[in-house]
Scaffold this motif. Structure first.
Motif, PDB file in Angstrom:
ATOM      1  N   VAL A 189      34.968 -55.963  21.998  1.00  0.00           N
ATOM      2  CA  VAL A 189      35.040 -57.086  22.250  1.00  0.00           C
ATOM      3  C   VAL A 189      34.323 -57.640  20.375  1.00  0.00           C
ATOM      4  CG1 VAL A 189      34.843 -59.271  22.818  1.00  0.00           C
ATOM      5  CG2 VAL A 189      35.420 -57.410  24.610  1.00  0.00           C
ATOM      6  N   GLU A 201      30.437 -56.148  22.835  1.00  0.00           N
ATOM      7  CA  GLU A 201      30.788 -55.577  23.763  1.00  0.00           C
ATOM      8  C   GLU A 201      31.553 -53.805  23.878  1.00  0.00           C
ATOM      9  OE1 GLU A 201      30.701 -55.430  28.770  1.00  0.00           O
ATOM     10  OE2 GLU A 201      31.349 -56.953  27.597  1.00  0.00           O
ATOM     11  N   LEU A 255      34.940 -51.542  31.481  1.00  0.00           N
ATOM     12  CA  LEU A 255      35.065 -52.816  30.316  1.00  0.00           C
ATOM     13  C   LEU A 255      35.777 -53.628  31.614  1.00  0.00           C
ATOM     14  CD1 LEU A 255      33.961 -54.140  28.005  1.00  0.00           C
ATOM     15  CD2 LEU A 255      36.455 -54.662  27.624  1.00  0.00           C
ATOM     16  N   PRO A 283      32.789 -56.595  33.097  1.00  0.00           N
ATOM     17  CA  PRO A 283      33.150 -56.898  31.883  1.00  0.00           C
ATOM     18  C   PRO A 283      31.160 -57.459  32.113  1.00  0.00           C
ATOM     19  CG  PRO A 283      33.883 -58.627  32.904  1.00  0.00           C
ATOM     20  CD  PRO A 283      33.778 -57.615  33.792  1.00  0.00           C
ATOM     21  N   HIS A 316      29.139 -59.353  29.027  1.00  0.00           N
ATOM     22  CA  HIS A 316      28.857 -59.878  27.870  1.00  0.00           C
ATOM     23  C   HIS A 316      29.273 -61.526  28.420  1.00  0.00           C
ATOM     24  CE1 HIS A 316      28.452 -62.607  23.660  1.00  0.00           C
ATOM     25  NE2 HIS A 316      27.327 -61.907  24.489  1.00  0.00           N
ATOM     26  N   THR A 322      33.318 -62.245  27.095  1.00  0.00           N
ATOM     27  CA  THR A 322      33.876 -60.820  26.873  1.00  0.00           C
ATOM     28  C   THR A 322      34.496 -61.677  28.654  1.00  0.00           C
ATOM     29  OG1 THR A 322      32.868 -58.796  25.801  1.00  0.00           O
ATOM     30  CG2 THR A 322      34.065 -58.390  28.285  1.00  0.00           C
TER      31      THR A 322
END
Length: 353
Positions: free
Chosen positions: A245, A253, A260, A264, A266, A269
């Motif tokens: 990302v 990320e 992911l 997730p 971050h 994200t």
């Protein structure tokens, strides 16, 4: 709160040759000069790609996602030397791409190709389809005459077109057919690695799945590795093995696909995933909105146009919606591996339980 001292992913130099990645991107930077005044003096630079690192394995697909203008396409074009890099290294099959001379680069281009986003602008309107696909074969001296014609016809059939389509011009085809022509051109030199620069974003939804299935079949048949650049997270989820990302020139990320989308970490994200549509209208998802304008990537030599925010992301709740300030995401420390999740890297100082 658990500290995570593990640093960002880098190339594993002491791994066995069979485990070495096909492509390694190390600390890649791509800056463009900002010129002003009558004398066009350079007063700053656009930091389009700022210290990006990742690897792609044999027959692996890495998805590179983010908003428009985050630097995704610049990464893909820089590692192919279509755009000059400002710093960093790109290692393809053990060879430094940026150190290659003209003759060496010609050999590398046989193994590294690109499928462009715009199937109209990427095809020469004054050339027939056969000439478009056959040109790289002729330039590299792989075939000529009837053998070249046979190879072009075979490539057209392999991407779902007819051999007699080679006599037509690009404007005579639909968008999906033009993209198939672009794929055939990328396959002409029998590459091992292809940059897919948003290859389905300009196509109708009904055509996207057919092109993605074609790319998937070609990967299995020819053992291809892909850098798949996209902004459609639903497409990335079903097509890619790992996902990186990007936000404003940096990767924030990086993880395998399932990790992911399941976890997730971050804020950026999370915001991207919350904006992706779901097929089930009854599914309730926490809405996360990015607040404010996209910050400028321009850095002036006398004062920055962008100032990083220090501390945690600025978050506020209102009517069940979480708002995150874009300015607060400018603090992007080096990637760290998430404790208990090998291969999951996030740009953060610490991890919260």
């Amino acid at each position: 709160m658990i500290a995570a001292p593990t640093t960002a992913p880098t190339a594993v130099h002491d791994a066995p040759a069979s485990q070495q990645p096909l492509l390694e991107v190390r600390n890649l930077k791509t800056y463009f000069p900002v010129k002003r005044g009558l004398l066009r003096r350079t007063v700053g630079q656009v930091e389009a790609v700022n210290d990006v690192s990742f690897t792609i394995g044999q027959q692996e697909t890495l998805g590179l996602v983010g908003e428009s203008g985050c630097g995704k396409s610049t990464v893909g074009r820089t590692l192919l030397r279509l755009i000059p890099a400002s710093d960093g290294e790109v290692i393809f099959d053990g060879r430094n791409v940026f150190d290659a001379n003209r003759a060496e680069m010609k050999k590398l281009r046989r193994q590294m190709q690109i499928i462009f986003q715009d199937p109209v602008g990427s095809l020469n309107p004054r050339m027939t389809v056969a000439r478009i696909i056959g040109e790289p074969i002729h330039v590299h001296g792989l075939a000529s005459g009837s053998e070249l014609e046979d190879r072009v016809a075979s490539l057209l059939k392999r991407v779902g077109l007819h051999a007699d389509h080679g006599h037509r011009y690009p404007h005579e085809f639909s968008g999906g057919q033009r993209q198939r022509i672009g794929i055939a051109r990328a396959l002409a030199l029998e590459p091992r690695f292809i940059v897919c620069d948003e290859p389905v974003s300009a196509l109708d939804v009904s055509i996207q799945s057919a092109i993605l299935n074609l790319l998937n079949d070609l990967q299995d048949e020819f053992g291809l590795s892909y850098l798949f650049i996209a902004h459609n997270l639903a497409v990335v989820e079903h097509f890619c093995d790992r996902v990186a990302v990007m936000y404003l020139g940096k990767i924030v990320e990086l993880a395998d696909r399932d990790t992911l989308y399941r976890n997730p970490l971050h804020p950026y994200t999370k915001a991207l995933l919350s904006a992706a549509p779901t097929p089930d209208p009854n599914t309730k998802r926490q809405r996360i909105m990015l607040e404010g304008d996209v910050p400028s990537p321009i850095r002036l030599f006398h004062g920055d146009a962008v100032k990083a925010h220090s501390g945690e992301p600025a978050v506020r709740e209102e009517k069940g919606v979480t708002y995150i300030s874009r300015e607060s995401l400018l603090d992007r420390p080096p990637l760290k591996e998430v404790p208990g999740e090998p291969g999951h890297f996030v740009s953060t100082h610490t991890f919260d339980n």
